[in-house]
Write a protein that holds these residues in place. Structure first.
Motif, PDB file in Angstrom:
ATOM      1  N   ALA A 191       1.827   1.285 -10.739  1.00  0.00           N
ATOM      2  CA  ALA A 191       2.072   0.110 -11.578  1.00  0.00           C
ATOM      3  C   ALA A 191       3.528  -0.338 -11.475  1.00  0.00           C
ATOM      4  CB  ALA A 191       1.711   0.421 -13.027  1.00  0.00           C
ATOM      5  N   GLU A 192       4.459   0.618 -11.526  1.00  0.00           N
ATOM      6  CA  GLU A 192       5.881   0.277 -11.460  1.00  0.00           C
ATOM      7  C   GLU A 192       6.269  -0.295 -10.101  1.00  0.00           C
ATOM      8  OE1 GLU A 192       7.921   3.883 -12.489  1.00  0.00           O
ATOM      9  OE2 GLU A 192       7.490   3.675 -14.629  1.00  0.00           O
ATOM     10  N   GLY A 193       5.618   0.204  -9.032  1.00  0.00           N
ATOM     11  CA  GLY A 193       5.961  -0.241  -7.685  1.00  0.00           C
ATOM     12  C   GLY A 193       5.131  -1.416  -7.206  1.00  0.00           C
ATOM     13  N   ASN A 194       4.259  -1.922  -8.087  1.00  0.00           N
ATOM     14  CA  ASN A 194       3.385  -3.049  -7.738  1.00  0.00           C
ATOM     15  C   ASN A 194       2.555  -2.798  -6.479  1.00  0.00           C
ATOM     16  OD1 ASN A 194       4.197  -4.678  -9.930  1.00  0.00           O
ATOM     17  ND2 ASN A 194       6.066  -5.217  -8.812  1.00  0.00           N
ATOM     18  N   ILE A 204      -3.231   2.863  -3.519  1.00  0.00           N
ATOM     19  CA  ILE A 204      -2.587   4.102  -3.079  1.00  0.00           C
ATOM     20  C   ILE A 204      -3.695   4.984  -2.522  1.00  0.00           C
ATOM     21  CG2 ILE A 204      -1.309   6.148  -3.799  1.00  0.00           C
ATOM     22  CD1 ILE A 204      -0.035   4.402  -6.002  1.00  0.00           C
ATOM     23  N   PHE A 205      -3.481   5.451  -1.301  1.00  0.00           N
ATOM     24  CA  PHE A 205      -4.483   6.257  -0.610  1.00  0.00           C
ATOM     25  C   PHE A 205      -4.017   7.697  -0.455  1.00  0.00           C
ATOM     26  CE2 PHE A 205      -4.947   1.928   0.995  1.00  0.00           C
ATOM     27  CZ  PHE A 205      -6.299   1.704   0.783  1.00  0.00           C
ATOM     28  N   GLU A 206      -4.979   8.600  -0.334  1.00  0.00           N
ATOM     29  CA  GLU A 206      -4.681   9.995  -0.013  1.00  0.00           C
ATOM     30  C   GLU A 206      -4.247  10.048   1.449  1.00  0.00           C
ATOM     31  OE1 GLU A 206      -3.850  13.738  -0.366  1.00  0.00           O
ATOM     32  OE2 GLU A 206      -4.729  12.725  -2.088  1.00  0.00           O
ATOM     33  N   PHE A 244       0.839  -1.196   0.000  1.00  0.00           N
ATOM     34  CA  PHE A 244       0.000   0.000   0.000  1.00  0.00           C
ATOM     35  C   PHE A 244       0.870   1.240   0.000  1.00  0.00           C
ATOM     36  CE2 PHE A 244      -2.505  -3.279   2.107  1.00  0.00           C
ATOM     37  CZ  PHE A 244      -3.659  -3.242   1.341  1.00  0.00           C
ATOM     38  N   GLY A 245       0.382   2.276  -0.628  1.00  0.00           N
ATOM     39  CA  GLY A 245       1.088   3.544  -0.653  1.00  0.00           C
ATOM     40  C   GLY A 245       0.156   4.668  -0.261  1.00  0.00           C
ATOM     41  N   VAL A 246       0.740   5.747   0.228  1.00  0.00           N
ATOM     42  CA  VAL A 246      -0.017   6.957   0.536  1.00  0.00           C
ATOM     43  C   VAL A 246       0.639   8.125  -0.180  1.00  0.00           C
ATOM     44  CG1 VAL A 246      -0.897   6.170   2.774  1.00  0.00           C
ATOM     45  CG2 VAL A 246       1.291   7.348   2.672  1.00  0.00           C
ATOM     46  N   ILE A 247      -0.166   9.128  -0.470  1.00  0.00           N
ATOM     47  CA  ILE A 247       0.343  10.309  -1.160  1.00  0.00           C
ATOM     48  C   ILE A 247      -0.417  11.532  -0.692  1.00  0.00           C
ATOM     49  CG2 ILE A 247      -1.199  10.009  -3.131  1.00  0.00           C
ATOM     50  CD1 ILE A 247       1.237  11.071  -4.834  1.00  0.00           C
ATOM     51  N   ASN A 248       0.267  12.644  -0.629  1.00  0.00           N
ATOM     52  CA  ASN A 248      -0.350  13.920  -0.293  1.00  0.00           C
ATOM     53  C   ASN A 248      -0.459  14.716  -1.598  1.00  0.00           C
ATOM     54  OD1 ASN A 248      -1.061  16.475   0.556  1.00  0.00           O
ATOM     55  ND2 ASN A 248       0.212  16.389   2.391  1.00  0.00           N
ATOM     56  N   THR A 249      -1.610  14.605  -2.255  1.00  0.00           N
ATOM     57  CA  THR A 249      -1.755  15.247  -3.565  1.00  0.00           C
ATOM     58  C   THR A 249      -1.795  16.768  -3.460  1.00  0.00           C
ATOM     59  OG1 THR A 249      -4.151  14.928  -3.470  1.00  0.00           O
ATOM     60  CG2 THR A 249      -2.876  13.307  -4.722  1.00  0.00           C
ATOM     61  N   ASP A 250      -2.288  17.303  -2.341  1.00  0.00           N
ATOM     62  CA  ASP A 250      -2.304  18.763  -2.196  1.00  0.00           C
ATOM     63  C   ASP A 250      -0.884  19.323  -2.205  1.00  0.00           C
ATOM     64  OD1 ASP A 250      -5.042  18.879  -2.121  1.00  0.00           O
ATOM     65  OD2 ASP A 250      -5.175  18.962   0.069  1.00  0.00           O
ATOM     66  N   ALA A 251      -0.002  18.723  -1.410  1.00  0.00           N
ATOM     67  CA  ALA A 251       1.394  19.167  -1.374  1.00  0.00           C
ATOM     68  C   ALA A 251       2.055  18.948  -2.732  1.00  0.00           C
ATOM     69  CB  ALA A 251       2.154  18.421  -0.287  1.00  0.00           C
ATOM     70  N   GLU A 297       3.866   2.766   2.350  1.00  0.00           N
ATOM     71  CA  GLU A 297       4.967   3.604   1.891  1.00  0.00           C
ATOM     72  C   GLU A 297       4.415   4.927   1.365  1.00  0.00           C
ATOM     73  OE1 GLU A 297       8.339   3.529  -1.632  1.00  0.00           O
ATOM     74  OE2 GLU A 297       7.409   1.651  -1.013  1.00  0.00           O
ATOM     75  N   ASP A 298       5.049   6.032   1.783  1.00  0.00           N
ATOM     76  CA  ASP A 298       4.661   7.351   1.267  1.00  0.00           C
ATOM     77  C   ASP A 298       5.323   7.511  -0.100  1.00  0.00           C
ATOM     78  OD1 ASP A 298       3.980   9.944   0.708  1.00  0.00           O
ATOM     79  OD2 ASP A 298       4.982  10.819   2.444  1.00  0.00           O
ATOM     80  N   ILE A 299       4.500   7.568  -1.135  1.00  0.00           N
ATOM     81  CA  ILE A 299       5.051   7.624  -2.496  1.00  0.00           C
ATOM     82  C   ILE A 299       5.110   9.050  -3.041  1.00  0.00           C
ATOM     83  CG2 ILE A 299       4.304   5.288  -3.017  1.00  0.00           C
ATOM     84  CD1 ILE A 299       2.084   6.655  -4.776  1.00  0.00           C
ATOM     85  N   THR A 300       4.797  10.048  -2.207  1.00  0.00           N
ATOM     86  CA  THR A 300       4.830  11.436  -2.675  1.00  0.00           C
ATOM     87  C   THR A 300       6.182  11.791  -3.301  1.00  0.00           C
ATOM     88  OG1 THR A 300       3.204  12.033  -0.980  1.00  0.00           O
ATOM     89  CG2 THR A 300       4.405  13.840  -2.024  1.00  0.00           C
ATOM     90  N   PRO A 301       7.318  11.480  -2.655  1.00  0.00           N
ATOM     91  CA  PRO A 301       8.611  11.808  -3.278  1.00  0.00           C
ATOM     92  C   PRO A 301       8.840  11.088  -4.612  1.00  0.00           C
ATOM     93  CG  PRO A 301       8.921  11.225  -0.962  1.00  0.00           C
ATOM     94  CD  PRO A 301       7.490  10.918  -1.308  1.00  0.00           C
ATOM     95  N   VAL A 302       8.363   9.865  -4.716  1.00  0.00           N
ATOM     96  CA  VAL A 302       8.541   9.101  -5.961  1.00  0.00           C
ATOM     97  C   VAL A 302       7.744   9.745  -7.097  1.00  0.00           C
ATOM     98  CG1 VAL A 302       8.274   6.835  -7.054  1.00  0.00           C
ATOM     99  CG2 VAL A 302       8.883   6.979  -4.632  1.00  0.00           C
ATOM    100  N   VAL A 303       6.495  10.156  -6.793  1.00  0.00           N
ATOM    101  CA  VAL A 303       5.666  10.796  -7.819  1.00  0.00           C
ATOM    102  C   VAL A 303       6.247  12.147  -8.181  1.00  0.00           C
ATOM    103  CG1 VAL A 303       3.352  11.686  -8.357  1.00  0.00           C
ATOM    104  CG2 VAL A 303       3.586   9.545  -7.102  1.00  0.00           C
ATOM    105  N   LYS A 304       6.755  12.887  -7.182  1.00  0.00           N
ATOM    106  CA  LYS A 304       7.390  14.177  -7.476  1.00  0.00           C
ATOM    107  C   LYS A 304       8.563  14.000  -8.436  1.00  0.00           C
ATOM    108  CE  LYS A 304       6.375  17.119  -3.502  1.00  0.00           C
ATOM    109  NZ  LYS A 304       6.950  17.863  -2.377  1.00  0.00           N
TER     110      LYS A 304
END
Length: 164
Positions: free
Chosen positions: A130-133, A137-139, A22-29, A151-158
């Motif tokens: 998809a790449e991280g399997n 992914i949750f907000e 599972f991943g989390v992301i802060n889309t606002d930031a 895992e916080d994926i915000t840095p990866v998406v950035k």
């Protein structure tokens, strides 16, 4: 009874064999860190300023006509006073309509300008997922608890979007 137990085991085995990620992301930031957001903000601020200026002009016109009505002599004919009151009512309706139209237009412009930015972010999140399997992914707005498997994926998406 045995059939039910065997069936339960057969259903549970596939899910036990695979670790869910599972991943989390802060889309606002994330959105705020995008360079495109500066252009969006600039365009929205410019449109807002134009509407505010026009609204102020309408209010000034209303105030001027209202002051004229207040300063009108007692000896002025009643029909003239009634016409001035009607003009004020019409101008007030015009101001209310303008306010509503301006609000709707600004919302439309915001959605139109933000659409491509949101799509870019969604695409990047999907790619990282998809790449991280990742299973999901949750907000990450206000997590009360985040386990060690999240895992916080915000840095990866950035980094995928080229943002520092």
């Amino acid at each position: 009874m045995i059939k039910k137990l065997v069936l339960a085991i057969m259903i549970a085995l596939p899910t036990m064999g695979f670790a869910q990620k599972f991943g989390v992301i802060n889309t606002d930031a994330l959105m705020e860190s995008l360079p495109e957001m500066n252009e969006v903000k600039t365009q929205l601020d410019a449109a807002t300023k134009k509407y505010e200026d026009e609204f102020k002009n309408l209010q000034d016109e209303f105030q001027k006509k209202y002051t004229e009505l207040q300063n009108m002599e007692e000896s002025a004919p009643q029909t003239i006073k009634e016409r001035r009151v009607q003009e004020l009512q019409e101008l007030d309706q015009k101001i209310q309509q303008f306010r509503q139209t301006a609000t709707q237009d600004l919302q439309r412009q915001q959605e139109q300008l933000m659409g491509p930015v949101r799509q870019k972010v969604v695409t990047a999140i999907q790619t990282v997922g998809a790449e991280g399997n990742y299973t999901m992914i949750f907000e990450n707005m206000v997590p009360l608890y985040t386990g060690k498997d999240v895992e916080d994926i915000t840095p990866v998406v950035k980094s995928k979007l080229g943002v520092k």
